[in-house]
Design a protein around this motif. Structure first.
Motif, PDB file in Angstrom:
ATOM      1  N   LEU A   1       1.083  -0.984   0.217  1.00  0.00           N
ATOM      2  CA  LEU A   1      -0.327  -0.063  -0.063  1.00  0.00           C
ATOM      3  C   LEU A   1       1.169   1.279   0.110  1.00  0.00           C
ATOM      4  O   LEU A   1       0.132   2.241  -0.509  1.00  0.00           O
ATOM      5  N   LEU A   2       1.810   1.187   0.690  1.00  0.00           N
ATOM      6  CA  LEU A   2       2.787   2.281   1.207  1.00  0.00           C
ATOM      7  C   LEU A   2       3.561   2.738  -0.339  1.00  0.00           C
ATOM      8  O   LEU A   2       3.726   3.499  -1.096  1.00  0.00           O
TER       9      LEU A   2
ATOM     10  N   ASP B   1       2.930   1.971  -3.535  1.00  0.00           N
ATOM     11  CA  ASP B   1       1.296   1.911  -4.298  1.00  0.00           C
ATOM     12  C   ASP B   1       1.143   3.548  -4.127  1.00  0.00           C
ATOM     13  O   ASP B   1       0.910   3.780  -4.720  1.00  0.00           O
ATOM     14  N   GLN B   2       1.048   4.008  -3.198  1.00  0.00           N
ATOM     15  CA  GLN B   2       0.737   5.163  -2.382  1.00  0.00           C
ATOM     16  C   GLN B   2       1.421   6.008  -3.407  1.00  0.00           C
ATOM     17  O   GLN B   2       1.119   7.755  -3.277  1.00  0.00           O
TER      18      GLN B   2
ATOM     19  N   ILE C   1       1.590   5.199  -9.387  1.00  0.00           N
ATOM     20  CA  ILE C   1       0.872   5.396  -8.020  1.00  0.00           C
ATOM     21  C   ILE C   1      -0.775   5.156  -8.463  1.00  0.00           C
ATOM     22  O   ILE C   1      -1.365   5.378  -9.265  1.00  0.00           O
ATOM     23  N   HIS C   2      -1.135   4.596  -6.715  1.00  0.00           N
ATOM     24  CA  HIS C   2      -2.443   3.703  -6.463  1.00  0.00           C
ATOM     25  C   HIS C   2      -2.542   4.258  -5.284  1.00  0.00           C
ATOM     26  O   HIS C   2      -1.903   4.187  -4.428  1.00  0.00           O
ATOM     27  N   THR C   3      -3.748   5.308  -4.901  1.00  0.00           N
ATOM     28  CA  THR C   3      -4.314   6.131  -3.761  1.00  0.00           C
ATOM     29  C   THR C   3      -4.653   5.072  -2.898  1.00  0.00           C
ATOM     30  O   THR C   3      -5.167   4.238  -3.448  1.00  0.00           O
ATOM     31  N   ILE C   4      -4.231   5.090  -1.979  1.00  0.00           N
ATOM     32  CA  ILE C   4      -5.097   4.238  -1.205  1.00  0.00           C
ATOM     33  C   ILE C   4      -6.726   4.361  -0.402  1.00  0.00           C
ATOM     34  O   ILE C   4      -6.572   6.255  -0.341  1.00  0.00           O
ATOM     35  N   ASP C   5      -7.489   3.634  -1.135  1.00  0.00           N
ATOM     36  CA  ASP C   5      -8.815   3.882  -0.313  1.00  0.00           C
ATOM     37  C   ASP C   5      -9.498   3.382  -0.072  1.00  0.00           C
ATOM     38  O   ASP C   5      -8.648   1.960   0.709  1.00  0.00           O
TER      39      ASP C   5
END
Length: 87
Positions: A52-53, A55-56, A64-68
């Motif tokens: 998650l980090l 990607d964030q 980049i994939h934001t944390i949702d």
């Protein structure tokens, strides 16, 4: 390749090797104490949190994939699973 050429390796490869060594040493100590199921569950939960980090913030040149919320729920459920397995 020659072992002396390690300075020419990309830095993420060296970092992965260092983390691999730390993981190996940690598991060799904790596995007999807390068991295989607990070790694997905690390892997967830690990997998901780290992913998650990465990607964030786009570390290691990944998109980049934001944390949702669904991603947080998934990691949260894995942490709950690790807790339930350890009981």
């Amino acid at each position: 390749e020659k072992i002396g050429d390690w300075q020419s390796l990309p830095k993420p490869y060296l970092l992965a090797g260092i983390f691999g060594l730390i993981l190996y040493l940690t598991l060799s100590v904790t596995l007999p104490r807390i068991g295989v199921a607990n070790s694997v569950a905690l390892l997967i939960a830690a990997q998901l949190g780290t992913a998650l980090l990465i990607d964030q913030f786009g570390w290691f040149d990944v998109p980049i994939h934001t944390i949702d919320i669904p991603r947080l729920v998934g990691v949260g459920l894995m942490i709950v699973a690790a807790f339930l397995i350890s009981r």
